[in-house]
Motif scaffolding. Structure first.
Motif, PDB file in Angstrom:
ATOM      1  N   VAL B 144       0.860  -1.191   0.000  1.00  0.00           N
ATOM      2  CA  VAL B 144       0.000   0.000   0.000  1.00  0.00           C
ATOM      3  C   VAL B 144       0.891   1.234   0.000  1.00  0.00           C
ATOM      4  CG1 VAL B 144      -1.631   1.316   1.397  1.00  0.00           C
ATOM      5  CG2 VAL B 144      -1.955  -1.143   1.073  1.00  0.00           C
ATOM      6  N   ARG B 145       0.668   2.120  -0.977  1.00  0.00           N
ATOM      7  CA  ARG B 145       1.504   3.324  -1.100  1.00  0.00           C
ATOM      8  C   ARG B 145       0.604   4.539  -0.910  1.00  0.00           C
ATOM      9  NH1 ARG B 145       3.638   2.788  -6.891  1.00  0.00           N
ATOM     10  NH2 ARG B 145       1.378   2.665  -7.147  1.00  0.00           N
ATOM     11  N   PRO B 146       0.319   4.889   0.326  1.00  0.00           N
ATOM     12  CA  PRO B 146      -0.773   5.840   0.584  1.00  0.00           C
ATOM     13  C   PRO B 146      -0.470   7.267   0.170  1.00  0.00           C
ATOM     14  CG  PRO B 146       0.382   5.387   2.614  1.00  0.00           C
ATOM     15  CD  PRO B 146       0.981   4.460   1.576  1.00  0.00           C
ATOM     16  N   VAL B 147       0.794   7.605  -0.107  1.00  0.00           N
ATOM     17  CA  VAL B 147       1.078   8.990  -0.481  1.00  0.00           C
ATOM     18  C   VAL B 147       1.371   9.157  -1.973  1.00  0.00           C
ATOM     19  CG1 VAL B 147       1.915   9.541   1.845  1.00  0.00           C
ATOM     20  CG2 VAL B 147       3.563   8.898   0.070  1.00  0.00           C
ATOM     21  N   SER B 148       1.470   8.046  -2.716  1.00  0.00           N
ATOM     22  CA  SER B 148       1.802   8.139  -4.144  1.00  0.00           C
ATOM     23  C   SER B 148       0.535   8.170  -4.993  1.00  0.00           C
ATOM     24  CB  SER B 148       2.637   6.920  -4.568  1.00  0.00           C
ATOM     25  OG  SER B 148       3.813   6.864  -3.805  1.00  0.00           O
ATOM     26  N   TYR B 149       0.649   8.812  -6.147  1.00  0.00           N
ATOM     27  CA  TYR B 149      -0.450   8.780  -7.110  1.00  0.00           C
ATOM     28  C   TYR B 149      -0.770   7.331  -7.496  1.00  0.00           C
ATOM     29  CZ  TYR B 149      -0.405  13.807  -8.047  1.00  0.00           C
ATOM     30  OH  TYR B 149      -0.516  15.167  -7.943  1.00  0.00           O
ATOM     31  N   GLY B 150      -2.048   7.050  -7.692  1.00  0.00           N
ATOM     32  CA  GLY B 150      -2.454   5.746  -8.202  1.00  0.00           C
ATOM     33  C   GLY B 150      -2.192   5.652  -9.700  1.00  0.00           C
ATOM     34  N   SER B 348      -5.647  10.321 -12.133  1.00  0.00           N
ATOM     35  CA  SER B 348      -5.362   8.932 -11.769  1.00  0.00           C
ATOM     36  C   SER B 348      -6.395   8.446 -10.776  1.00  0.00           C
ATOM     37  CB  SER B 348      -3.970   8.860 -11.147  1.00  0.00           C
ATOM     38  OG  SER B 348      -3.926   9.714 -10.018  1.00  0.00           O
ATOM     39  N   SER B 349      -6.259   7.179 -10.423  1.00  0.00           N
ATOM     40  CA  SER B 349      -7.167   6.547  -9.476  1.00  0.00           C
ATOM     41  C   SER B 349      -6.783   6.872  -8.044  1.00  0.00           C
ATOM     42  CB  SER B 349      -7.087   5.025  -9.642  1.00  0.00           C
ATOM     43  OG  SER B 349      -7.899   4.589 -10.690  1.00  0.00           O
ATOM     44  N   ALA B 350      -7.774   6.786  -7.147  1.00  0.00           N
ATOM     45  CA  ALA B 350      -7.509   6.791  -5.712  1.00  0.00           C
ATOM     46  C   ALA B 350      -7.252   5.337  -5.339  1.00  0.00           C
ATOM     47  CB  ALA B 350      -8.692   7.366  -4.952  1.00  0.00           C
ATOM     48  N   GLU B 351      -5.997   4.918  -5.447  1.00  0.00           N
ATOM     49  CA  GLU B 351      -5.680   3.492  -5.387  1.00  0.00           C
ATOM     50  C   GLU B 351      -6.022   2.856  -4.042  1.00  0.00           C
ATOM     51  OE1 GLU B 351      -2.354   1.968  -7.768  1.00  0.00           O
ATOM     52  OE2 GLU B 351      -1.466   1.450  -5.836  1.00  0.00           O
ATOM     53  N   LEU B 352      -5.877   3.629  -2.984  1.00  0.00           N
ATOM     54  CA  LEU B 352      -6.168   3.104  -1.648  1.00  0.00           C
ATOM     55  C   LEU B 352      -7.594   2.538  -1.585  1.00  0.00           C
ATOM     56  CD1 LEU B 352      -4.348   3.173   0.867  1.00  0.00           C
ATOM     57  CD2 LEU B 352      -5.501   5.267   1.549  1.00  0.00           C
TER      58      LEU B 352
END
Lengths: 469, 469
Positions: B144-150, B348-352
């Motif tokens: 999980v990369r909570p600070v990077s762009y999805g 981009s997506s909100a990957e979280l």
């Protein structure tokens, strides 16, 4: 219908094939001044290409003076077909590097890749642990409703907190004047959807923020680049454009401008606002890098107080690009209308992400984070400038802070091929043409100081400069 | 410019003032057949009203046969000005209840309010604890990369999981054919942005999904309602429309149609696809309630295999409306283009959020949740139908599952005033006109069975029916 032969298999991109074919027909007087070009969709369907491709080709032909766009009516051969101004020769037209290339390259997840062309700070600089801690904190709060739809205008406590933050930079806005958005992108998109229709004329910074240009092209509007000086938009050039065109909007960065890293001066700000008043256009001021500014800076919204200025920013560069939390601040009537646009196009906010950002803004975390980031940026900028001096690249202008250095490559008028070569060495460079409204060639690179410490980058740049000089 | 006197202070909404004024001038032959109406923006600026208002007024005048919309060219007085078909008398035109009213009322957070007009299941039915648990789980995961762009197209493992889920309902799609979106809304908006331009003709279900209508109006397209039968779109009516118009897109619900709660039959599905082929339009199939269907159901995408059908769904009704995770499945070339539209409009997506949904889909949680929800819906539907029988409201057709009952109020041809009265008793009702493309009056209410158990609602409805009969 125009009889053109296009080939999807050719190494020449379709956009360039169209541009060349139409130019030739205009140069050969097969298409005469005043002739109407086929509508975009019809052209696209007839030739089996995407509308994106046709829009971009027409847009470029407008930029070089071959076509004129008439509001609501379409594209026509310009009455005085001029020689190309911005775009040079056939070789320039054939370059393939454009904005979507940069976006796709940025998404390359290879950890060995040097992201010197990135638009974001290194993830390791941001407070990942703090974001995760705040996220865990949220899961224990009674006022978090993780399965319910969020509000339409956005989480009210965050809007109240933004009122306080905006007041600190001299912008007066009540929470009712603030609309939370999915990053600056959705903010810009809402403004476009409300204000623009095909054929409208829109002003943008040249160079300026590349991904916005793609969105504007999709709206079918004509982009007019306002050259950027170290003090902000070139007001003489702006006046010259305004003598011939009636733009609806001017999209601009005031603080730590992307890509040139310079700030708007108060005198230029005043002049731009005077011209907006006189020529009756609105200004959209994107302040996404503003929180990283080392010193006090001038913002158009600070002078104008959200009368002709729509202000937008986000926390994507400081807290997280993943959470997608940004906002618009504007006149109350526009805030109401923009909320309607948000409802019909996206329904509601992702409140959980807004609650997380609110948490970080109010617990003192954000101020400490900004201090740390400014310190790291100052240090990295010093190192990057020394490296650029060693390899022979020239920053123009001197950066005023933030992640970017806009550097001229001696001996090059187009850095696109250099960037293409860099990808083969697993280095992402952002060539200057990407930041120009019609993708015109540029002898500059935008470098991100957060990724400039790698010796491999210095070796690549030194060799590249040596090749050219 | 048309000389009209509009008053923002009048109790009559501006849209209705414009509709009435233009109708009168056409009836009086001041505006003659073939005359061009002022462009929307010009009208809006001249009269100091919003473009939304003008678009809605013109759209309604098209619906009643007073105006015609010509692709790319504007609005003209229809050559045979007919008496109003859909809209009845002056009283109907004056009703103020519309879609944005419903949206604002839904956002009213009063816990005492009975949300019988809501489009969502009660939050208490969803698995809030499970979502929070999964969220805490994410904060401990290394990927999980909570600070990077999805990513641009969306979290790849979720797209792979959706391939499996789509295969289960007979739709073949590779992960490359799937684009993750911020809910169904962004999915629909991306399709609109790619396909539509002002003046296009678009087919929608009548009654159908109200918030989509608002978005389509903003695109300046002409909405044509295809009447809904218990077996799906009325194909005879569809053929009649196609004899006169060339639509670009048909937006429709196949399974647990909102608001009528009925399913598409295989025979009607086949006929609709035949007509799409013959008349060359694309179908956008919104399956947002599909996972709640108690039985196997027919989907257009299941027959057509994403050739002419663009399929969209989301987890907003089952997992969470807050996370904003939906998707598009379509032809590979469209998936590529739709990703480009997503990049320029939202980055981009909100990957979280996508990782959270992926977690819940793959750990067995989602299947159990659906079983529970279907059980509660079946039980509540039975109770709601018995209540409606007691008060004298008639479900038409019999609901096939999901949260809605579409119920006729005896003696009423327009339920808007009833809904307005209900808000004074702190009850949210969804009147039928909201679900009609031109906001035409309707004698129906859409009731959400999840909110029908309150005795206060039964008392209100019983009194309302007694008043009318």
């Amino acid at each position: 219908m125009l009889q053109l032969t296009l080939s999807a298999d050719s190494p020449t991109p379709l956009v360039d094939q169209i541009v060349t074919a139409v130019r030739t027909r205009i140069d050969d007087r097969i298409l005469r001044p005043g002739a109407r070009l086929p509508p975009i969709r019809q052209f696209a369907e007839h030739h089996g290409v995407s509308r994106f491709t046709v829009v971009e080709a027409y847009d470029r032909l407008v930029a070089v003076g071959y076509l004129q766009s008439r509001r609501g009516s379409g594209f026509y051969v310009a009455s005085r077909a001029q020689p190309a101004r911005a775009i040079g020769g056939a070789d320039a037209i054939e370059r393939a590097i454009d904005a979507s290339w940069l976006m796709r390259e940025m998404a390359n997840g290879d950890p060995e890749r040097i992201l010197a062309g990135s638009g974001s700070l290194p993830a390791a600089w941001l407070d990942e642990a703090g974001v995760l801690r705040a996220l865990r904190g949220l899961t224990r709060r009674a006022d978090v409703r993780p399965v319910s739809y969020g509000s339409a205008q956005g989480y009210a406590p965050l809007r109240a907190q933004l009122q306080v933050r905006l007041a600190e930079i001299g912008i007066g806005a009540t929470p009712e004047q603030i609309v939370l958005t999915y990053g600056v992108h959705q903010a810009l998109d809402i403004v476009c959807r409300y204000f623009l229709k095909p054929g409208d004329c829109v002003l943008v910074d040249d160079p300026g923020y590349w991904n916005l240009f793609g969105n504007l092209r999709l709206y079918g509007v004509a982009l007019m680049g306002v050259p950027r000086t170290p003090d902000g938009p070139d007001t003489a050039a702006l006046e010259a454009i305004l003598a011939e065109h009636q733009p609806r909007l001017f999209f601009t960065h005031s603080v730590l401008h992307n890509p040139t890293a310079c700030n708007l001066s108060p005198a230029v700000a005043f002049r731009v606002l005077q011209l907006a008043e006189k020529h009756d256009f609105m200004i959209v001021e994107d302040d996404i890098y503003g929180d990283l500014a080392p010193d006090a800076a001038t913002r158009l919204a600070g002078l104008d107080q959200l009368n002709r200025v729509i202000y937008t920013s986000s926390f994507s560069k400081t807290i997280s690009g993943n959470l997608r939390v940004g906002f618009l601040a504007c006149r109350p009537d526009l805030a109401h209308l923009f909320t309607d646009v948000k409802i019909v196009s996206m329904m509601s906010s992702a409140e959980l992400a807004e609650q997380l950002v609110h948490q970080l803004l109010t617990d003192g975390h954000y101020r400490k984070l900004l201090d740390r980031l400014k310190g790291r940026l100052a240090e990295s900028t010093g190192q990057a400038l020394r490296m650029l001096e060693r390899v022979g690249l020239k920053p123009e202008p001197e950066p005023r802070g933030g992640p970017f250095v806009w550097a001229r490559v001696p001996g090059l008028t187009d850095t696109a091929e250099l960037a293409r070569r860099a990808t083969r060495d697993n280095i992402l460079l952002a060539p200057g043409n990407v930041f120009r409204p019609q993708n015109q060639p540029s002898g500059f690179l935008r470098l991100n100081v957060g990724f400039c410490a790698e010796p491999r980058l210095e070796r690549f740049l030194a060799a590249a400069v040596a090749d050219e000089t």
